[in-house]
Design an enzyme around this catalytic site. Structure first.
Site, PDB file in Angstrom:
ATOM      1  N   THR A  27      28.876  21.341  42.996  1.00 26.33           N
ATOM      2  CA  THR A  27      29.103  19.976  43.480  1.00 26.33           C
ATOM      3  C   THR A  27      28.621  18.971  42.436  1.00 26.33           C
ATOM      4  OG1 THR A  27      29.098  20.558  45.805  1.00 26.33           O
ATOM      5  CG2 THR A  27      28.337  18.340  45.262  1.00 26.33           C
ATOM      6  N   HIS A  50      34.464  28.647  51.743  1.00 24.11           N
ATOM      7  CA  HIS A  50      33.010  28.444  51.681  1.00 24.11           C
ATOM      8  C   HIS A  50      32.400  28.731  53.057  1.00 24.11           C
ATOM      9  CE1 HIS A  50      29.136  26.957  50.732  1.00 24.11           C
ATOM     10  NE2 HIS A  50      29.441  25.824  50.114  1.00 24.11           N
ATOM     11  N   ASN A  89      25.565  28.635  52.563  1.00 22.76           N
ATOM     12  CA  ASN A  89      24.695  27.472  52.326  1.00 22.76           C
ATOM     13  C   ASN A  89      24.538  26.507  53.496  1.00 22.76           C
ATOM     14  OD1 ASN A  89      24.247  28.568  49.873  1.00 22.76           O
ATOM     15  ND2 ASN A  89      25.651  27.263  48.742  1.00 22.76           N
ATOM     16  N   TYR A 138      26.618  25.388  55.776  1.00 21.86           N
ATOM     17  CA  TYR A 138      27.718  24.508  56.187  1.00 21.86           C
ATOM     18  C   TYR A 138      28.441  25.082  57.413  1.00 21.86           C
ATOM     19  CZ  TYR A 138      26.472  22.232  51.876  1.00 21.86           C
ATOM     20  OH  TYR A 138      25.748  21.583  50.902  1.00 21.86           O
ATOM     21  N   ASN A 175      19.856  24.000  53.657  1.00 24.80           N
ATOM     22  CA  ASN A 175      20.415  23.145  54.714  1.00 24.80           C
ATOM     23  C   ASN A 175      19.944  23.526  56.108  1.00 24.80           C
ATOM     24  OD1 ASN A 175      21.898  21.161  53.304  1.00 24.80           O
ATOM     25  ND2 ASN A 175      23.539  22.643  52.882  1.00 24.80           N
TER      26      ASN A 175
HETATM   27  C1  8OZ Z   1      24.349  20.894  46.205  1.00 21.41           C
HETATM   28  C2  8OZ Z   1      24.567  19.603  46.629  1.00 21.41           C
HETATM   29  C3  8OZ Z   1      25.607  19.335  47.492  1.00 21.41           C
HETATM   30  C4  8OZ Z   1      26.414  20.352  47.945  1.00 21.41           C
HETATM   31  C5  8OZ Z   1      26.549  24.112  48.267  1.00 21.41           C
HETATM   32  C6  8OZ Z   1      28.371  22.550  48.188  1.00 21.41           C
HETATM   33  O1  8OZ Z   1      25.343  24.331  48.169  1.00 21.41           O
HETATM   34  C7  8OZ Z   1      27.083  22.755  48.006  1.00 21.41           C
HETATM   35  C8  8OZ Z   1      26.189  21.665  47.519  1.00 21.41           C
HETATM   36  C9  8OZ Z   1      25.154  21.922  46.649  1.00 21.41           C
HETATM   37  O2  8OZ Z   1      27.328  25.006  48.575  1.00 21.41           O
END
Ligand code: 8OZ
Length: 367
Positions: free
Chosen positions: A25, A174, A177, A179, A234
């Site tokens: 990113t 994806h 992480n 999400y 996260n």
């Molecule tokens: C760092 C900052 C923002 C997003 C991920 C898409 O960790 C990210 C991400 C990483 O998969």
């Protein structure tokens, strides 16, 4: 013995070597989340990677969670990405796009007026994102209704179609992480009582439906998946049975014969051994009935680790993230065992060419 520098067929993609550029990113998209010419330059500089996995890109306006990340749902975005893929292909590179929905890792200021982040749950993450105002706490989400799930799956399908129109060689979904897809997988986050919550089968349902839809749309031989079974990133607390959950996920996906499976080992960008986990159990399940599927590993690999893991047959491809930021010619540097440029961490997220397209190749004068 297989070399890291040997070619490999990844589904329909003929990769010149086994070094992938991990998705990164960088927050440099233009208005309407459209990729820019500068992004085309950045990726083209890195076209000697066997495979570029372009940065996480939202499948819909609802899927955005950070400032200036690109999208892949509008004709304007497709046209912007087409310039990127044409330039990378002209430089003999291969490039797939990472399809992303952030779920609850978002802020209302990044979403269309009146929209709230969505997730498996209505519980807010203890996490931050960055907006026009800088780093802020993420906004409280609402739990998706069961009757919204087909629309969500259709959004992934549509984005995959758009990625093909934009000239990508394939996509990576994806599911890592912390999400959206991981918000469904983990019982530490998913508190649903419908068919998408509760048992492992139910929590894996959305991911399986998404992978089926994307594979149907563009072909499994152009479709990959990224997982991070034990990352805490996260506010993703550990699942009560991560091994059982991910064994099940990979077993259920095996019949699809996906082009590649990309696993973040340990804590994303951090320790590889934060929690014990048997990745080999996943590799064996993925390869069952599909030995030519590419097993891609990531997180903190250095040159020798990457050479060894491929030589020993424990992985087919190694993805490098941060080293590719500061070394556009990383493949050559690894091959020649040349020194690597240091990365400027202040220029990671947002900005222009500085710390993005101005890292020198070997033999070039320093910036
Ligand atoms: C760092 C900052 C923002 C997003 C991920 C898409 O960790 C990210 C991400 C990483 O998969």
């Amino acid at each position: 013995m297989t070399s890291l520098f040997d070619p490999i067929q990844i589904g329909t993609i003929a990769a010149a070597n086994r070094i992938a550029m991990a998705p990164l990113t960088r927050n440099r998209a233009a208005a309407h989340q459209v990729p820019t010419d500068l992004m085309a330059t950045y990726y083209t500089q890195r076209a000697s990677a066997g495979l570029i996995i372009a940065e996480a890109t939202q499948i819909s306006a609802e899927g955005q969670g950070y400032l200036d990340t690109p999208g892949i749902y509008s004709p304007e975005q497709v046209a912007g990405w087409k310039k990127v893929t044409d330039a990378v292909h002209a430089a003999s590179g291969k490039i797939v796009l990472q399809l992303w929905h952030v779920g609850r890792i978002s802020h209302v200021s990044l979403l269309p007026a009146g929209m709230q982040p969505v997730s498996s749950t209505a519980r807010v993450a203890q996490a931050k994102t960055f907006t026009k105002e800088g780093f802020v706490d993420v906004s409280p989400p609402r739990a998706l209704r069961t009757d919204e799930m087909p629309r969500l799956v259709a959004d992934y399908r549509h984005a995959a179609r758009c990625a093909m129109q934009a000239g990508f060689d394939g996509v990576e979904v994806h599911s890592a992480n912390g999400y959206l897809l991981e918000q469904f997988l983990r019982d530490s986050i998913n508190d649903r009582t419908d068919a998408y919550g509760g048992s492992i089968e139910n929590r894996a349902r959305l991911l399986i439906e998404v992978m089926q839809a994307v594979s149907d749309e563009i072909g499994a031989s152009r479709t990959g998946l990224r997982l991070s079974p034990v990352t805490p990133f996260n506010d993703a607390d550990q699942d009560s049975n991560a091994q059982g959950l991910f064994n099940h996920v990979v077993e259920r996906l095996a019949p699809l014969k996906l082009a590649f499976l990309h696993v973040i080992e340990g804590s994303t960008g951090g320790p590889r051994d934060n929690v014990p986990f048997d990745y080999e159990a996943l590799r064996v399940r993925y390869k069952q009935g599909h030995p030519q599927g590419a097993w891609m590993v990531n997180n903190g690999y250095d040159r020798q680790m990457a050479i060894d893991v491929v030589a020993q047959g424990r992985a087919d491809v190694v993805a490098f993230g941060r080293p590719f930021i500061s070394n556009p010619d990383l493949v050559r540097r690894l091959r020649d065992n040349a020194p690597l440029n240091a990365m400027d961490a202040d220029k990671l997220y947002g900005g222009g060419a500085e710390g993005y397209t101005d890292y020198p190749t070997l033999g070039a004068s320093h910036r």
